[in-house]
Design an enzyme around this catalytic site. Structure first.
Site, mmCIF file in Angstrom:
data_model
loop_
_atom_site.group_PDB
_atom_site.id
_atom_site.type_symbol
_atom_site.label_atom_id
_atom_site.label_comp_id
_atom_site.label_asym_id
_atom_site.label_seq_id
_atom_site.Cartn_x
_atom_site.Cartn_y
_atom_site.Cartn_z
ATOM 1 N N HIS A 13 0.819 -1.214 0.000
ATOM 2 C CA HIS A 13 0.000 0.000 0.000
ATOM 3 C C HIS A 13 0.852 1.264 0.000
ATOM 4 O O HIS A 13 1.894 1.326 0.664
ATOM 5 C CB HIS A 13 -0.996 0.006 1.166
ATOM 6 C CG HIS A 13 -0.413 0.075 2.536
ATOM 7 N ND1 HIS A 13 -0.205 1.265 3.205
ATOM 8 C CD2 HIS A 13 -0.008 -0.887 3.392
ATOM 9 C CE1 HIS A 13 0.289 1.031 4.411
ATOM 10 N NE2 HIS A 13 0.434 -0.276 4.549
ATOM 11 N N GLU A 18 -5.283 1.099 2.910
ATOM 12 C CA GLU A 18 -4.921 0.065 3.875
ATOM 13 C C GLU A 18 -4.927 0.596 5.296
ATOM 14 O O GLU A 18 -5.350 -0.102 6.228
ATOM 15 C CB GLU A 18 -3.538 -0.499 3.523
ATOM 16 C CG GLU A 18 -3.190 -1.795 4.259
ATOM 17 C CD GLU A 18 -2.623 -1.590 5.660
ATOM 18 O OE1 GLU A 18 -2.597 -2.570 6.436
ATOM 19 O OE2 GLU A 18 -2.211 -0.449 5.989
ATOM 20 N N GLU A 19 -4.437 1.807 5.505
ATOM 21 C CA GLU A 19 -4.317 2.346 6.866
ATOM 22 C C GLU A 19 -5.669 2.560 7.540
ATOM 23 O O GLU A 19 -5.731 2.738 8.755
ATOM 24 C CB GLU A 19 -3.522 3.653 6.858
ATOM 25 C CG GLU A 19 -2.044 3.509 6.502
ATOM 26 C CD GLU A 19 -1.233 2.767 7.560
ATOM 27 O OE1 GLU A 19 -1.812 2.343 8.576
ATOM 28 O OE2 GLU A 19 -0.023 2.610 7.350
ATOM 29 N N ASP A 46 3.988 -5.997 3.803
ATOM 30 C CA ASP A 46 3.795 -4.901 4.745
ATOM 31 C C ASP A 46 4.869 -5.012 5.822
ATOM 32 O O ASP A 46 5.455 -6.067 6.020
ATOM 33 C CB ASP A 46 2.394 -4.963 5.359
ATOM 34 C CG ASP A 46 1.861 -3.592 5.734
ATOM 35 O OD1 ASP A 46 2.687 -2.686 5.990
ATOM 36 O OD2 ASP A 46 0.634 -3.426 5.784
ATOM 37 N N HIS A 67 4.297 3.299 13.092
ATOM 38 C CA HIS A 67 3.333 4.387 13.256
ATOM 39 C C HIS A 67 3.909 5.526 14.091
ATOM 40 O O HIS A 67 3.160 6.338 14.653
ATOM 41 C CB HIS A 67 2.009 3.891 13.835
ATOM 42 C CG HIS A 67 1.159 3.187 12.818
ATOM 43 N ND1 HIS A 67 -0.170 2.925 13.012
ATOM 44 C CD2 HIS A 67 1.453 2.712 11.585
ATOM 45 C CE1 HIS A 67 -0.665 2.306 11.953
ATOM 46 N NE2 HIS A 67 0.313 2.167 11.069
#
Length: 352
Positions: free
Chosen positions: A75, A226-227, A246, A326
């Site tokens: 992504h 995706e997030e 990922d 993140h």
């Protein structure tokens, strides 16, 4: 599985692509520019990218056997934010895009993207940003209600900000602060998942340069949501296996590292396909690639979205180990290249 690939992957190409990808703002739902970049890069490599109505990109590479189709997903969308409201003092309240702790964006530089094409710089702060003024500056809870964006323009009222063309619903992107060091370390926001997109591009570059054909027809899925949980919820019906690429999570009781390829056996959506995961482990051993198998308790992927969306597929997950996901993330060049090498071994090995 006795034959080793020994690929000569172009690490410099992957690092250049990663730097370019990281420089393009692309919070979930605001991926038009980066998808244009992906389309152009696919064409340079001799492939074509078609977009679904949702904005997902699909690159089809014919295989030696077209009776089965393998999907590889990565992504390009990232964490970010959106203007929730304009405050009376001209500052912005924002709502997050994606799941991150507010403390990880405090003090971050950002860009506000208006719908008429203007861009304005800003900084994320708490509503009590100075220890010289506010007694609770250190202790106040870092949550959405206590955060705001200071715009780097002459604004002191809601009307001033509105005159700039800024309005509710405008996207906000974080400054990635990318550093690619000579010793191979890469630190930046949004390595989740642009490091993996660079690995996928490295795979594509090798296939084209070496004029090689995958064992089975290959569809590369570039997702843009995706997030927020529904990136690859739609898949072309001919895909029987989906390998989500990922970032590998690192931390408490996990065995991966920033040099390893991480293979996820189970995440919050449940276990991944036994046969596919076993095959990845066997190929990593065969190719003599440093790898780790881990469980991610607070994690979901494009494969999770596809399974929840009703796709009748087998699914697995791998990617480079990324520290502080993140947040201010870090990985190593070796992990990006090794991920591409494991992808290559996978697509060149027939399904039995």
């Amino acid at each position: 599985m006795s034959k080793k690939c020994n690929p000569e992957l172009d690490a410099a190409y992957m690092m250049a692509q990663l730097q370019s990808l990281l420089a393009i703002p692309s919070p979930s739902g605001f991926c038009m520019r980066i998808m244009g970049y992906m389309e152009e890069e696919a064409e340079k490599l001799g492939y074509s990218l078609e977009q679904t109505p949702k904005g997902t990109g699909i690159i089809t590479i014919p295989g030696q056997d077209d009776s089965q189709t393998i999907g590889i997903s990565a992504h390009v969308d990232t964490l970010g934010a959106m203007v929730r409201s304009i405050k009376g003092n001209g500052m912005l309240r924002f709502t997050p895009i994606g799941g991150y702790a507010m403390a990880t964006v405090e003090g971050e530089y950002c860009m506000i993207h208006t719908r008429d094409g203007h861009e304005y710089e800003g900084t994320v702060l708490t509503t009590h940003p100075s220890v010289h003024v506010y007694s609770d500056a250190r202790d106040m809870k870092r949550e959405e209600a206590n955060m705001e964006i200071r715009i780097d323009e002459m604004v002191s009222s809601k009307e001033d900000t509105e005159k700039l063309g800024i309005s509710v619903g405008d996207f906000i992107s974080w400054d990635p602060r990318t550093r690619m060091l000579d010793n191979g370390w890469i630190k930046s926001r949004h390595l989740d998942d642009k490091a993996c997109v660079a690995s996928v591009l490295g795979l594509m570059e090798w296939l084209k340069r070496e004029n090689k054909t995958p064992a089975h027809t290959l569809k590369i899925i570039i997702s843009t949501y995706e997030e927020v949980g529904h990136g690859s919820s739609y898949l072309p019906a001919d895909i029987t296996e989906l390998l989500a690429v990922d970032m590998g999570a690192l931390g408490d009781d996990l065995s991966g590292s920033e040099q390893n390829v991480s293979i996820c056996a189970k995440d919050s959506s449940g276990p991944y396909d036994y046969g596919m995961t076993t095959k990845l482990i066997e190929l990593a051993k065969r190719e003599e690639l440093p790898y780790a198998v881990d469980i991610y308790p607070y994690y979901g992927s494009d494969a999770s979205a596809a399974l929840r969306g009703g796709s009748n597929i087998r699914a697995a997950l791998l990617g480079p180990g990324v520290h502080a996901s993140h947040g201010m993330e870090r990985t190593h060049k070796d992990a990006v290249v090794n991920t591409a090498a494991l992808l290559l071994a996978y697509v060149m090995t027939p399904i039995h």
